[in-house]
Write a protein that holds these residues in place. Sequence first.
Motif, PDB file in Angstrom:
ATOM      1  N   VAL A  20       0.672  -1.165  -0.048  1.00  0.00           N
ATOM      2  CA  VAL A  20       0.000  -0.001  -0.027  1.00  0.00           C
ATOM      3  C   VAL A  20       0.751   1.231   0.101  1.00  0.00           C
ATOM      4  O   VAL A  20       2.018   1.314   0.504  1.00  0.00           O
ATOM      5  CB  VAL A  20      -0.900   0.018   1.185  1.00  0.00           C
ATOM      6  CG1 VAL A  20      -2.014  -1.151   1.206  1.00  0.00           C
ATOM      7  CG2 VAL A  20      -0.177   0.155   2.681  1.00  0.00           C
ATOM      8  N   GLY A  21       0.386   2.381  -0.675  1.00  0.00           N
ATOM      9  CA  GLY A  21       1.150   3.626  -0.772  1.00  0.00           C
ATOM     10  C   GLY A  21       1.568   4.184  -1.851  1.00  0.00           C
ATOM     11  O   GLY A  21       0.882   3.505  -2.825  1.00  0.00           O
ATOM     12  N   ASP A  22       2.115   4.906  -2.014  1.00  0.00           N
ATOM     13  CA  ASP A  22       2.743   5.509  -3.245  1.00  0.00           C
ATOM     14  C   ASP A  22       3.333   4.723  -4.283  1.00  0.00           C
ATOM     15  O   ASP A  22       4.151   3.868  -3.954  1.00  0.00           O
ATOM     16  CB  ASP A  22       3.554   6.710  -3.142  1.00  0.00           C
ATOM     17  CG  ASP A  22       3.861   7.687  -4.305  1.00  0.00           C
ATOM     18  OD1 ASP A  22       3.938   7.400  -5.268  1.00  0.00           O
ATOM     19  OD2 ASP A  22       4.341   8.894  -4.136  1.00  0.00           O
ATOM     20  N   ASP A  23       2.599   4.672  -5.418  1.00  0.00           N
ATOM     21  CA  ASP A  23       2.993   3.730  -6.515  1.00  0.00           C
ATOM     22  C   ASP A  23       4.602   3.617  -6.793  1.00  0.00           C
ATOM     23  O   ASP A  23       5.084   2.439  -6.896  1.00  0.00           O
ATOM     24  CB  ASP A  23       2.482   4.138  -7.872  1.00  0.00           C
ATOM     25  CG  ASP A  23       0.886   3.896  -7.806  1.00  0.00           C
ATOM     26  OD1 ASP A  23       0.311   3.377  -6.880  1.00  0.00           O
ATOM     27  OD2 ASP A  23       0.167   4.392  -8.725  1.00  0.00           O
ATOM     28  N   LYS A  24       5.373   4.976  -6.760  1.00  0.00           N
ATOM     29  CA  LYS A  24       6.548   4.867  -6.976  1.00  0.00           C
ATOM     30  C   LYS A  24       7.457   5.007  -5.936  1.00  0.00           C
ATOM     31  O   LYS A  24       8.725   5.496  -5.955  1.00  0.00           O
ATOM     32  CB  LYS A  24       6.937   5.566  -8.138  1.00  0.00           C
ATOM     33  CG  LYS A  24       6.167   5.197  -9.354  1.00  0.00           C
ATOM     34  CD  LYS A  24       6.754   5.949 -10.505  1.00  0.00           C
ATOM     35  CE  LYS A  24       6.000   5.511 -12.008  1.00  0.00           C
ATOM     36  NZ  LYS A  24       6.288   6.210 -13.132  1.00  0.00           N
ATOM     37  N   GLY A  25       6.561   5.480  -4.682  1.00  0.00           N
ATOM     38  CA  GLY A  25       7.453   5.934  -3.547  1.00  0.00           C
ATOM     39  C   GLY A  25       7.504   5.197  -2.157  1.00  0.00           C
ATOM     40  O   GLY A  25       7.531   4.020  -2.342  1.00  0.00           O
ATOM     41  N   ALA A  26       6.876   5.749  -1.049  1.00  0.00           N
ATOM     42  CA  ALA A  26       7.187   5.146   0.239  1.00  0.00           C
ATOM     43  C   ALA A  26       5.749   4.494   0.413  1.00  0.00           C
ATOM     44  O   ALA A  26       4.733   4.787   0.047  1.00  0.00           O
ATOM     45  CB  ALA A  26       7.377   6.069   1.215  1.00  0.00           C
ATOM     46  N   GLY A  27       5.707   3.374   1.259  1.00  0.00           N
ATOM     47  CA  GLY A  27       4.440   2.889   1.590  1.00  0.00           C
ATOM     48  C   GLY A  27       4.870   1.802   2.510  1.00  0.00           C
ATOM     49  O   GLY A  27       5.771   1.499   3.206  1.00  0.00           O
ATOM     50  N   GLN A  28       4.070   0.649   2.627  1.00  0.00           N
ATOM     51  CA  GLN A  28       4.314  -0.390   3.362  1.00  0.00           C
ATOM     52  C   GLN A  28       3.925  -1.754   2.572  1.00  0.00           C
ATOM     53  O   GLN A  28       3.332  -1.803   1.482  1.00  0.00           O
ATOM     54  CB  GLN A  28       3.402  -0.663   4.773  1.00  0.00           C
ATOM     55  CG  GLN A  28       3.280   0.791   5.569  1.00  0.00           C
ATOM     56  CD  GLN A  28       2.075   0.786   6.398  1.00  0.00           C
ATOM     57  OE1 GLN A  28       2.005  -0.297   7.393  1.00  0.00           O
ATOM     58  NE2 GLN A  28       1.196   1.886   6.443  1.00  0.00           N
ATOM     59  N   MET A  29       4.588  -2.863   3.062  1.00  0.00           N
ATOM     60  CA  MET A  29       4.472  -4.322   2.372  1.00  0.00           C
ATOM     61  C   MET A  29       4.104  -5.265   3.677  1.00  0.00           C
ATOM     62  O   MET A  29       4.790  -5.208   4.830  1.00  0.00           O
ATOM     63  CB  MET A  29       5.761  -4.538   1.691  1.00  0.00           C
ATOM     64  CG  MET A  29       6.898  -4.771   2.657  1.00  0.00           C
ATOM     65  SD  MET A  29       8.215  -5.947   1.941  1.00  0.00           S
ATOM     66  CE  MET A  29       7.370  -7.586   2.135  1.00  0.00           C
ATOM     67  N   VAL A  30       3.561  -6.298   3.194  1.00  0.00           N
ATOM     68  CA  VAL A  30       3.308  -7.368   4.165  1.00  0.00           C
ATOM     69  C   VAL A  30       3.641  -8.769   3.137  1.00  0.00           C
ATOM     70  O   VAL A  30       3.085  -8.895   1.994  1.00  0.00           O
ATOM     71  CB  VAL A  30       2.081  -7.491   4.720  1.00  0.00           C
ATOM     72  CG1 VAL A  30       1.859  -8.810   5.171  1.00  0.00           C
ATOM     73  CG2 VAL A  30       1.751  -6.433   5.599  1.00  0.00           C
ATOM     74  N   LEU A  31       4.022  -9.720   3.784  1.00  0.00           N
ATOM     75  CA  LEU A  31       4.164 -11.005   2.942  1.00  0.00           C
ATOM     76  C   LEU A  31       3.846 -11.964   3.964  1.00  0.00           C
ATOM     77  O   LEU A  31       4.195 -12.154   4.998  1.00  0.00           O
ATOM     78  CB  LEU A  31       5.729 -11.191   2.483  1.00  0.00           C
ATOM     79  CG  LEU A  31       6.027 -12.552   1.270  1.00  0.00           C
ATOM     80  CD1 LEU A  31       5.572 -12.227   0.131  1.00  0.00           C
ATOM     81  CD2 LEU A  31       7.347 -12.873   1.384  1.00  0.00           C
TER      82      LEU A  31
END
Length: 394
Positions: free
Chosen positions: A327-338
Amino acid sequence: MVFACQADSFLVEFSSKVVSCEEAELKVVSNGKKTTVKGYEVVLEDTILFPEGGGQPCDTGSLDGVPVLQVTRRGAQAVHFVAAPLAVGAAVRQRLDWGRRLDHMQQHSGQHLISAIAEIEFGYATSSWWLGEEVSYIELDTQSVKKEEMDRMEEIVNEKIRAATPVTVKVFEEGDPQLTADRARGLPEDHVGPVRVVTIQGVESNMCCGTHVSNLSQLQVLALRTGDQAAPRGEGEEEQDEPPLPGGGPGAGSAGPVSRPRAAADRSAQNLQTVLKDLAVLEAEKLKRLNPSPKFYMLHRREADSDFMSIFINEVGNQSALLFLTVGDDKGAGQMVLHGEPSAVSALGPRICSVLGGRGAGKGPKFQAKVSNLGNRSEAEELIRKFFEETRDQ
């Protein structure tokens, strides 16, 4: 299969035989809380109740007086969730909740019109849209929309409405030569079966599974608003541009009494969170209906947050697929979950985190991180694909 509701969106009553009726449970979300309702899944030979799809929620209504709580599509079938059983082989009378249908038709046709004008006039493609109970919005593939552009779009769409522009729906059979034209852009190469094309005369033709008005005059009027102006919609209204993220909008961070612009932004943020919760549930249902079940599943939502990812994971439940969520900016900062089988998560989590320029940690079936470069998602996705290819070959 093209359902009766798609062949004629103005049908309010219809009879059809029951093909199957099986006990089932339905999970619903109300104010962010999940509850389970016991009932029956009924499949009919045909239906005027639209199953959710294409961004449009399902219809409600009744089957022989038994309320229909939800309608979903499974392959070529529409599955109706009802509270009481119906006899297989019996012909049942379907009644449509017309008020809900009309609202959805207006919002969906309005979205087609706005999206077409935004692209024709300014080259802004629509990246997503959502029709909610209180707020509808359209996300355009641009960082911002100028006021003069918004005013121009509103002027043009209402000109089309005042002109009573016809809206037509045509079904093309597989292999029809007209499907090679621009009107069928985006048709998957492996598509099988009829293709439904919605045309706003002189504006655009677009494939769509949803229900629509037959004439733009039935929209009455459209008012376009940016995210920081968003408020619960009325009949015939659409939201435009991205909704603000929580805490954004005019007055954010200021002290003192809440101003009217700030209050509107706060309401918009609350509405957005409700929409995102519903969207997470729908996205999870989409994954669970895939057959065969995939080994991995990737999902990015620019406007979402960590709660969206958590709800999605909880709704998916015990599916075996490895989930890669961002989630977050398509080309910038955000979050991830695996999230998934622990050995896969431990092998891929740190590598993906590094590719996305993040710092994170994981334990067991979950690895999560804050990242700085979501523009590298394609590289992260390729790591996952190669991992499963190598696992398969071993």
